[in-house]
Each structure stands twice: as C-alpha cells, then as structure tokens.
Design an enzyme around this catalytic site. Structure first.
Site, PDB file in Angstrom:
ATOM      1  CB  CYS A   1      -1.001  -0.067   1.154  1.00  0.00           C
ATOM      2  SG  CYS A   1      -2.462   0.901   0.825  1.00  0.00           S
TER       3      CYS A   1
ATOM      4  CG  HIS B   1      -2.961  -3.244   4.385  1.00  0.00           C
ATOM      5  ND1 HIS B   1      -2.035  -2.604   5.182  1.00  0.00           N
ATOM      6  CD2 HIS B   1      -3.557  -2.273   3.654  1.00  0.00           C
ATOM      7  CE1 HIS B   1      -2.073  -1.309   4.946  1.00  0.00           C
ATOM      8  NE2 HIS B   1      -2.995  -1.084   4.020  1.00  0.00           N
TER       9      HIS B   1
ATOM     10  CD  GLU C   1      -0.258  -5.499   6.685  1.00  0.00           C
ATOM     11  OE1 GLU C   1      -0.115  -6.019   5.564  1.00  0.00           O
ATOM     12  OE2 GLU C   1      -0.645  -4.330   6.847  1.00  0.00           O
TER      13      GLU C   1
HETATM   14  N1  GLN Z   1      -3.795   6.303   1.230  1.00  0.00           N
HETATM   15  C1  GLN Z   1      -2.463   6.040   1.707  1.00  0.00           C
HETATM   16  C2  GLN Z   1      -1.427   6.865   0.946  1.00  0.00           C
HETATM   17  O1  GLN Z   1      -1.729   7.423  -0.040  1.00  0.00           O
HETATM   18  C3  GLN Z   1      -2.110   4.569   1.630  1.00  0.00           C
HETATM   19  C4  GLN Z   1      -3.050   3.764   2.491  1.00  0.00           C
HETATM   20  C5  GLN Z   1      -2.462   2.530   3.074  1.00  0.00           C
HETATM   21  O2  GLN Z   1      -1.253   2.330   3.109  1.00  0.00           O
HETATM   22  N2  GLN Z   1      -3.336   1.702   3.585  1.00  0.00           N
HETATM   23  O3  GLN Z   1      -0.312   6.952   1.342  1.00  0.00           O
END
Ligand code: GLN
Length: 196
Positions: A83, A175, A177
């Site tokens: 992410c 994610h 994890e």
């Molecule tokens: N929206 C976050 C970003 O732009 C990422 C979200 C996440 O890591 N769950 O950094």
C-alpha cells in the site's frame, strides 16, 4: 527474534509494522525494525508497510533513508512494499504527484478507489503463487494504472493488478499482514537468496 539467519528489516516509521513482524514470526523468520539507514545493515530483505505515504516520505527525507533503501535494492536484496510502501517504491505517483524511490516501474494513483470505498475485503487471484483465492484487505488503497515492461503481475483483484514484481522488488496495493493467509509473506521470504 533472531534464529541465526539474517533478519528481514521492517520499516517502522508509522503504520502497522507490528503485524508484519507477527506474520514473519509465524513463518519462523527473523526480523528487525528499521528506523534509520544504519538499521539496514545486516538485514536480508526489507518490508515497507502501509500507512500514509506522505508521512513516510517526510521521515525518509529527514533520516536520509531514500539513498539507503536505493542502495539496499541495488545490492539485489528483496524489498516488499504494501500500500503506502508500494506508493513509495513506484516510478510515478499520481493524485497528487509526489516524490518516490522509483525502484518499481509502475504508475500508481493514490486513494484511487474513491471516498465511498474507504476499505474493502476482496478475494484476489495470484495463480503463480497460490492455487486458492487470496484474501486481500484494501484500505484507502492506490490503484496501479501502468505496469512497465519488466514488471510481472502476480495478483489481480476486480480486474486490476494488485500484486506486482520487478526483480527483487515486490509490491501489493493491499495489506497481506491483516489476514491469516501467509501466502504473500511466504512468497516474499522465498525471494531471499542464500547468503544475502
Ligand atoms: N492512502 C495512503 C497513501 O496514499 C495509503 C493507504 C495505506 O497504506 N493503507 O499513502
């Protein structure tokens, strides 16, 4: 935890790094937290967790972590970004454009599922690494809008690439994890070459 093998570094700036540590423990892998460039020495691989990429970026700049992580990647050591971690690894970031490490040839759009879908759980397909569907948790997730020639798409959900790999760099927009499914972490640990 250290069981005699070189540990997997987990970037511990912000976000849910502890759950990555728990997952590695379940797989019997050694780990260490990484906050500064010096913490990378002795690590066999690096996980860059989710969180808020702008906050992480600020920390990277303050601590000089960018050059250190690039050097780590140049040594061929595996890096896994989830992410926000995937956003930091990308070659191009949209919505809005922001600085990045450029280690993975993708274009990624932040918060791309829109405000209505803040988070969701999907069943994705990673046919090369799992014969079963993989549970994937998306939280204010980005969308990979472009995949470069040298990048392999290992996982898809909802028709979109969500797990990609370019050599030693692995990135997920979800994610892994946050579930009990160890598939993705097991795959990542498998990338650690003997002796590295
Ligand atoms: N929206 C976050 C970003 O732009 C990422 C979200 C996440 O890591 N769950 O950094």
């Amino acid at each position: 935890m250290n069981n005699g093998r070189k540990p997997v570094g987990i970037l511990a700036v912000q976000g849910d790094f502890e759950l990555h540590a728990k997952m590695l423990e379940r797989l019997g892998a050694a780990w260490k937290l990484v906050k500064r460039p010096a913490d990378l020495s002795g690590a066999a691989a690096l996980i860059m967790p989710g969180g808020e990429s702008t906050t992480m970026l600020k920390f990277f700049q303050e601590e000089g972590l960018g050059p250190a992580v690039k050097d780590f990647a140049a040594q061929g050591k595996p890096i896994f970004g989830t992410c926000a971690g995937a956003i930091l690894l990308a070659r191009e970031v949209l919505n809005p454009p922001q600085d990045h490490l450029g280690l993975l040839d993708i274009t990624i759009e932040r918060n791309a599922y829109g405000r209505q879908i803040d988070s969701s759980v999907e069943r994705g397909e990673c046919p090369e690494i799992s014969s079963k569907p993989v549970e994937m948790v998306f939280i204010r997730a980005p969308i990979i809008r472009r995949v470069g020639e040298g990048v392999r798409v290992l996982g898809r959900a909802g028709g979109l690439p969500v797990l990609v790999e370019q050599g030693n760099i692995l990135a997920a927009t979800f994610h892994p994890e946050l579930t009990k499914d160890e598939t993705i972490h097991r795959y990542f640990i498998g990338k650690i070459a003997d002796g590295k």
